[in-house]
Design an enzyme around this catalytic site. Structure first.
Site, PDB file in Angstrom:
ATOM      1  CG  HIS A  54      -0.246   0.251   2.522  1.00 32.63           C
ATOM      2  ND1 HIS A  54      -0.042   1.508   3.048  1.00 32.63           N
ATOM      3  CD2 HIS A  54       0.295  -0.607   3.426  1.00 32.63           C
ATOM      4  CE1 HIS A  54       0.584   1.411   4.213  1.00 32.63           C
ATOM      5  NE2 HIS A  54       0.805   0.131   4.460  1.00 32.63           N
ATOM      6  CB  CYS A  55       1.092   4.307  -1.746  1.00 32.02           C
ATOM      7  SG  CYS A  55      -0.502   4.598  -2.546  1.00 32.02           S
ATOM      8  CB  VAL A  56      -0.028   8.177   1.171  1.00 32.31           C
ATOM      9  CG1 VAL A  56      -0.757   9.117   2.130  1.00 32.31           C
ATOM     10  CG2 VAL A  56       1.475   8.338   1.334  1.00 32.31           C
TER      11      VAL A  56
END
Length: 467
Positions: A26-28
């Site tokens: 996942h990212c932000v």
């Protein structure tokens, strides 16, 4: 805030079940999946889940927009439920790359090189904006800059300008670090390679055209020009590839005990010779041809050029091909002192936000109304993914409205010759990275992307309801 486990289970099922997940991270704001078969994704079921704000596929990755602060909790819960190991972003990219064709891989490679250095470039753009405000004549006083009226600010502006320019003065060093790292070599050698190409002992590339005499080396009878490659992109890209592959080759051939003494010196020495003898001159010429061609199109038919690029930028984002234009922007900045492409990117962001804002007034579903409002704000600040993939593409007329507004604004600012000295933050703050003398025209372009997509989206939404 706790995460509903049932919603996480629904996300897993909607992407084809845990058996369909090759890897995940996942990212932000987003979950990033490398799926074995994307055709198994049930997008309708996925986007009906309360936690999900949108989804899209790009560069071989299937991404689910969740939102800042919540996505990491969803990811941790998903890992616990499925038993998949936590993967890094690079591992996801590597897994996703298996599904790409040669063109997509080339585009992905450019993205992998330029995205890591974007924070430095964007920061430079913002600082240049501050310097523009301080030194631009006619902004606060008639025909005078702020530093002319208040000389005590002159040295402050000078330091700001020095800090802002650093990323562009040593741009080959940044690209060398990122490119050699991407190609599998030692990124520190990439930094040395990039700085070598802009060494102060070389004739500065920006003074090449005005130089009365070009200094040369005499290498065993071969005349080699002592010219630097300030602001150039192609020379360091190709040289970085050669350096990385040469380093990998030497590590395979040289015994471990001698690698520290031999690999880096031989790789840098050979790459340096090849860069100054062949790579530099050839790619410098190619870069000049590309720059002249792009500039020529916009000089001959600025309205057409702006209409096409302004309208096509958002569709390019969907394919991931917009990353290729980062190199063109940087080449234009290095060769001509400014880019006329990036201002259209900033306006495209605003157009997508405006269309999403209009959808908030059209939609009845409370979840979608809330998503439209928050994604519009995000787009106005330069992050368009929630607006594009969560709202506008779902209702195609909104996306088309945004494209039309962006194309019209692009045509107008291209006709007016609007330029930016650097890539900056897109959206409403984008004017800070525009040359002050172009602010008036850019603000008119902003008005176009605030009005046209809004009115068109409302109109087309009303027509759709009536049908």
């Amino acid at each position: 805030m706790s995460v509903n486990k049932q919603s996480v289970e629904q996300i897993i099922e909607a992407v084809g079940g845990k058996e369909n997940i090759a890897a995940a991270t996942h990212c932000v704001t987003r979950l990033r999946f490398a799926l074995k078969d994307e055709s198994k994704v049930d997008k309708e079921a996925l986007e009906s889940i309360d936690l999900v704000k949108g989804s899209f596929s790009t560069n071989g990755q299937f991404q689910v927009v969740i939102g800042q602060g919540t996505v990491d909790k969803v990811y941790n819960e998903m890992v616990a439920m499925t038993g998949i190991g936590q993967a890094t972003k690079q591992e996801i990219k590597d897994a996703a790359a298996q599904n790409l064709n040669p063109l997509q891989r080339a585009i992905k490679t450019l993205a992998d090189i330029f995205i890591p250095i974007l924070p430095a470039i964007v920061t430079a753009g913002l600082l240049m904006g501050i310097n523009n405000i301080l030194t631009g004549p006619g902004i606060f006083f008639d025909e005078k800059a702020l530093v002319d009226v208040y000389p005590q600010w002159k040295d402050f502006a000078s330091i700001v300008n020095l800090i802002a320019n650093t990323a562009f003065v040593f741009l080959p060093g940044l690209i060398g670090w990122s490119a050699v790292n991407r190609f599998g070599g030692n990124p520190l050698l990439g930094i040395v390679l990039g700085l070598m190409l802009v060494h102060p002992d070389l004739l500065n590339a920006w003074g090449y055209g005005a130089a009365e005499e070009i200094p040369t080396w005499n290498l065993f009878g071969l005349e080699v020009q002592k010219v630097g490659y300030q602001g150039q992109v192609l020379p360091v890209l190709l040289a970085s590839y050669v350096l990385a592959k040469l380093e990998i080759f030497l590590k395979k051939k040289i015994p471990d005990a001698f690698q520290l003494l031999l690999v880096a010196p031989i790789a840098l020495l050979l790459t340096g010779f090849v860069s100054f003898i062949a790579i530099g001159p050839i790619t410098f010429t190619i870069g000049s041809v590309i720059t002249d061609a792009v500039v020529g199109i916009f000089e001959v038919a600025p309205i057409l050029g702006g209409l096409i690029y302004g309208g096509l930028y958002a569709p390019l984002v969907i394919t991931g091909m917009h990353h290729t234009f980062l190199a063109v922007d940087l080449q234009l900045i290095g060769s001509t002192g400014g880019t006329f492409l990036w201002p259209m990117v900033a306006l495209s962001n605003i157009a997508q936000g405006t269309a999403a804002l209009a959808m908030m007034l059209i939609l009845k579903d409370e979840k979608l109304k809330s998503l439209s409002a928050t994604s519009a704000v995000s787009a106005y600040l330069g992050i368009t993914e929630p607006a594009m993939f969560g709202v506008n593409l779902r209702f195609r007329f909104a996306f088309i409205s945004a494209i039309i507004g962006s194309a019209l604004a692009g045509a107008f600012i291209s006709m007016q010759g609007v330029k930016a000295p650097s890539i900056g933050v897109g959206g409403l703050p984008g004017f800070l990275s525009i040359f002050p003398q172009n602010w008036g025209s850019f603000f008119i372009g902003m008005a176009i992307v605030l009005i046209v997509p809004f009115v068109l989206t409302l109109f087309l939404g009303k027509v759709r309801k009536e049908k």
